[in-house]
Design a protein around this motif. Structure first.
Motif, short mmCIF file in Angstrom:
data_model
loop_
_atom_site.label_atom_id
_atom_site.label_comp_id
_atom_site.label_asym_id
_atom_site.label_seq_id
_atom_site.Cartn_x
_atom_site.Cartn_y
_atom_site.Cartn_z
N PRO A 45 1.43 -1.26 0.03
CA PRO A 45 -0.24 -0.03 -0.01
C PRO A 45 1.09 1.76 0.41
CG PRO A 45 -1.09 -1.89 1.59
CD PRO A 45 0.58 -1.65 1.35
N ARG A 46 0.30 2.35 -0.12
CA ARG A 46 1.11 3.68 -0.96
C ARG A 46 1.66 4.31 1.17
NH1 ARG A 46 -2.14 7.38 -1.30
NH2 ARG A 46 -3.70 6.58 -2.30
N GLY A 47 2.75 4.59 0.84
CA GLY A 47 2.89 5.41 2.21
C GLY A 47 3.78 3.73 3.01
N LEU A 48 3.48 2.84 2.80
CA LEU A 48 4.07 1.73 3.65
C LEU A 48 5.32 1.40 3.53
CD1 LEU A 48 1.00 -0.48 4.97
CD2 LEU A 48 2.31 1.50 5.95
N GLU A 49 5.92 0.82 3.91
CA GLU A 49 7.52 0.52 3.38
C GLU A 49 7.24 -1.28 3.77
OE1 GLU A 49 10.47 2.55 6.01
OE2 GLU A 49 10.08 4.30 4.58
N CYS A 56 3.59 -3.10 11.42
CA CYS A 56 1.86 -2.54 11.40
C CYS A 56 2.54 -2.13 13.29
CB CYS A 56 1.09 -3.35 11.29
SG CYS A 56 1.23 -3.87 9.57
N GLY A 57 3.27 -3.08 14.21
CA GLY A 57 2.79 -2.31 15.45
C GLY A 57 3.44 -0.96 15.68
N LYS A 58 4.93 -0.69 14.82
CA LYS A 58 5.14 0.63 15.51
C LYS A 58 4.36 1.99 15.55
CE LYS A 58 9.88 0.06 12.83
NZ LYS A 58 10.07 -0.92 11.65
N CYS A 59 3.02 1.58 14.44
CA CYS A 59 2.35 2.64 14.96
C CYS A 59 0.73 2.10 15.57
CB CYS A 59 1.90 3.28 13.19
SG CYS A 59 3.40 4.16 12.73
N HIS A 60 0.91 0.48 15.84
CA HIS A 60 -0.17 0.49 15.76
C HIS A 60 0.05 -0.01 17.02
CE1 HIS A 60 -3.19 2.07 12.98
NE2 HIS A 60 -2.02 1.60 11.77
N GLY A 148 -12.30 11.56 17.05
CA GLY A 148 -12.50 12.37 15.80
C GLY A 148 -11.49 11.27 15.01
N PRO A 149 -11.88 11.34 13.36
CA PRO A 149 -10.07 10.55 12.64
C PRO A 149 -8.75 11.25 12.77
CG PRO A 149 -12.29 11.67 11.31
CD PRO A 149 -12.62 11.94 13.21
N ARG A 150 -7.69 10.34 12.71
CA ARG A 150 -6.93 11.02 12.71
C ARG A 150 -6.47 10.92 10.94
NH1 ARG A 150 -1.98 8.90 16.14
NH2 ARG A 150 -3.96 7.44 16.48
N GLN A 151 -5.74 11.26 10.14
CA GLN A 151 -4.85 10.69 8.92
C GLN A 151 -3.89 9.83 8.74
OE1 GLN A 151 -6.78 13.12 7.06
NE2 GLN A 151 -5.60 11.68 5.61
N ALA A 152 -4.57 8.58 8.32
CA ALA A 152 -3.29 7.57 8.65
C ALA A 152 -1.92 8.00 7.14
CB ALA A 152 -4.13 5.97 7.81
N PRO A 153 -1.06 7.72 7.49
CA PRO A 153 0.10 8.21 6.41
C PRO A 153 -0.40 7.00 5.27
CG PRO A 153 0.47 6.71 8.68
CD PRO A 153 -0.56 6.86 8.98
N HIS A 154 -1.26 6.56 5.46
CA HIS A 154 -0.87 4.83 4.61
C HIS A 154 -2.01 5.14 3.94
CE1 HIS A 154 -3.05 2.70 7.21
NE2 HIS A 154 -2.07 3.12 8.35
N ALA A 155 -2.52 4.86 2.24
CA ALA A 155 -3.58 3.89 1.50
C ALA A 155 -4.79 3.29 2.45
CB ALA A 155 -3.64 3.43 0.53
N VAL A 156 -5.69 4.05 2.49
CA VAL A 156 -6.92 2.99 3.47
C VAL A 156 -8.06 3.04 2.49
CG1 VAL A 156 -8.66 2.95 5.42
CG2 VAL A 156 -6.58 3.98 5.77
N PHE A 157 -8.45 1.95 2.52
CA PHE A 157 -10.08 1.72 2.27
C PHE A 157 -10.89 1.17 2.46
CE2 PHE A 157 -12.73 -0.63 -0.50
CZ PHE A 157 -13.30 0.07 -1.63
#
Ligand code: HEC
Ligand code: HEC
Ligand code: HEC
Ligand code: HEC
Ligand code: HEC
Length: 421
Positions: A45-49, A56-60, A148-157
């Motif tokens: 996904p865009r925005g992820l390495e 994933c766990g670094k942020c979640h 409230g929503p925060r901006q995800a640094p990656h594509a979200v569907f």
């Protein structure tokens, strides 16, 4: 919006209606299709390495820690699974227990992470989220307030697929494979006999009518420790969670003296549960045992389990309910067929059944009647193999649900013998 994802919503709806006509065989291929193929998570996904759980766990972090302790994370390394896989090493096993195997014997991340973040969240270059995300609400069920929503640094569907019980059905609902035997080798085919019916049981329960999903019970909303935000727990509690098991079912035990001994009657009432108790694979069962205090007689056992018989058949049943396909001369199909199901059905699937058994009084009983004391225990068990219970094997895990002691209702005094005229 990728093209790949749009048809999934209609697929979800089709799965829901077809299930009534087709015998417990919903097809929801996005999250594994009964193990018929590995899960293809697609491009990064865009925005992820990276898409490994640690990244994933670094942020979640909270979610990753919960998932790490779940059976999903251990789906491949689980020793009970590994022992069974050693006997039957099929591609289907790999596709559900290490779904990101890429068509090979699982190694590296596929083996170490089992059913991982990406298995459920990454498809077609997107990170899939529940539909609440689309409305700017995290989650989307009533009673899930958020900051409230925060901006995800990656594509979200955002997709309703993730809110649905169907997403779990891709792995938690499937049929037995039968074995077509030939003089030289043979091959496996899917049959019409259900092996795990968790989604089917759910679809016939009050939970389905009330729109209470698998996620509502197995991924309850939780408060995040850092930031006041609510999210769905990823610990996926099940049969190893004592509190959950104890709220799933209760047993009502009564006993009365009868001519041959003491009759014990048990009614099992389902509690907060959305499928049979127990559900899942054949390794799981429960047993209520009752015995007469001071007696040498073995306890009577009320098993809550399914029993199967291996059968030889000469045609291949259609899993979708169509006509059976005859096999060439000399070939037969070996298939497992359910003979008995004594598990507790979930709320909404019929009234609780009363089951009875009689404990015989020992032959030389001079114990006075009227004070027969009965003891009982009720336990949930995970067996090392499906056949272990009948072979006297020990469980690898158990949860004590309840137990007790009661005095049997004395037999009615005999009517005085009539004197002969
Ligand atoms: C078995 C499938 C499954 C696995 C494995 C899984 N998730 Fe989820 N995840 C879900 C579902 C279902 C939801 C909830 C969707 C909804 O109802 O909104 C969810 C929600 C989330 C959310 C949104 C938080 C919230 O609830 O508002 C995040 C972030 C997330 N998952 C991250 C992860 C990460 C990171 C991992 C791996 C450590 C992971 N998930 C593993 C199925 C899964
Ligand atoms: C660099 C940090 C970062 C990484 C790495 C990352 N995420 Fe996220 N993600 C976020 C943030 C920030 C949000 C938006 C706020 C939130 O929902 O926590 C988000 C949102 C999400 C959501 C939507 C949650 C919602 O609000 O409904 C999901 C699902 C999710 N991430 C899953 C994953 C998965 C799975 C991975 C690994 C493949 C991953 N994320 C990797 C930071 C990250
Ligand atoms: C890709 C396949 C897959 C998907 C999708 C999936 N699961 Fe699972 N799940 C498994 C496997 C495999 C295991 C058993 C692992 C083992 O013990 O070897 C499991 C185990 C579990 C358990 C643990 C039971 C216990 O007794 O501890 C629960 C609960 C569970 N899943 C719930 C869910 C829910 C809810 C969903 C949907 C949100 C879901 N699963 C989606 C494959 C999957
Ligand atoms: C109303 C709540 C509820 C719903 C809905 C629900 N479950 Fe459960 N589930 C439970 C409880 C309680 C247990 C623990 C008792 C037990 O072990 O059966 C459990 C146990 C399990 C287990 C462990 C196997 C077992 O029976 O020991 C699995 C796997 C599972 N659930 C999967 C699912 C899936 C998949 C769905 C959706 C199709 C689902 N559950 C829906 C409450 C629920
Ligand atoms: C369609 C997906 C699917 C396929 C195919 C599949 N499994 Fe599973 N398996 C599951 C799910 C879901 C569970 C969790 C329910 C449970 O544990 O009762 C599970 C549980 C198990 C368990 C119990 C683990 C435990 O600790 O509770 C064993 C053992 C197991 N599977 C072995 C196998 C073997 C061996 C194969 C191949 C012959 C196989 N499975 C094929 C989905 C699958």
């Amino acid at each position: 919006m990728t093209r790949l994802l749009v048809p999934l919503v209609s697929c979800l709806v089709a799965g829901a209606t077809a299930a009534w006509a087709v015998r417990n065989h919903p097809v929801f291929p996005l999250f594994s299709n009964g193990g018929s193929a590995p899960v293809d998570v697609g491009p990064l996904p865009r925005g992820l390495e990276a898409i490994d759980a640690e990244s994933c766990g670094k942020c979640h972090a909270e979610i990753a820690a919960e998932w790490r302790g779940s059976l999903h994370a251990k789906a491949w390394v689980d020793p009970v699974f590994q022992d069974a896989y050693a006997v039957e090493p099929l591609a289907e096993c790999r596709n559900c227990h290490a779904p990101e195997n890429g068509g090979e014997e699982p190694t590296g991340r596929a083996a170490a992470e089992g059913v991982s973040c990406a298995t459920c969240h990454v498809r077609g270059g997107q990170v899939l989220a529940g539909s609440g995300h689309a409305r700017g609400v995290h989650g989307g069920s009533a009673g899930s307030p958020t900051a409230g929503p925060r901006q995800a640094p990656h594509a979200v569907f955002a997709t309703r697929a993730l809110d649905s019980s169907q997403m779990c059905a891709g792995c938690h609902q499937f049929n037995f494979l039968g074995f077509v035997t030939k003089s030289s080798g043979g091959h496996h085919v899917e049959t019409d006999e259900v092996q795990q019916d968790t989604w089917g049981e759910w679809s016939r329960s009050r939970s389905a009518t009330a729109r209470e999903t698998c996620q509502d019970c197995h991924m309850p909303w939780k408060q995040s420790a850092n930031g006041g935000r609510q999210y769905r727990s990823h610990a996926f509690p099940g049969g190893f969670d004592e509190a959950l098991v104890r709220e799933a079912v209760t047993a009502e035990v009564t006993a009365r003296e009868v001519a041959e001994g003491v009759e014990v009657a048990v009614t099992f009432h389902p509690g907060r549960i959305g499928h049979a108790f127990p559900t899942g694979d054949l390794f799981r069962r429960a047993e209520l045992k009752a015995w007469l205090e001071g007696s040498e007689e073995p306890p009577v056992v009320f098993p809550l389990a399914r029993t199967f018989r291996d059968r030889i058949e000469d045609c291949v049943p259609d899993p979708q309910g169509g006509p059976c396909k005859p096999l060439p001369e000399g070939q037969v199909l070996r298939v497992r067929r359910q003979s008995v199901d004594t598990r507790v059905p979930p709320p909404g699937s019929g009234p609780p059944a009363v089951r009875r058994a009689t404990i015989r009084l020992p032959a030389a009983a001079d114990a006075p009647r009227g004070i027969s004391r009965i003891r009982w225990t009720f336990d949930y068990l995970l067996m090392p193999t499906p056949g272990a219970a009948s072979a006297g094997g020990k469980p690898v895990h158990s949860v004590h649900i309840a137990g007790g002691e009661l005095v049997a209702t004395p037999a009615a005094p005999r009517s005085p013998e009539r004197s002969s005229p």
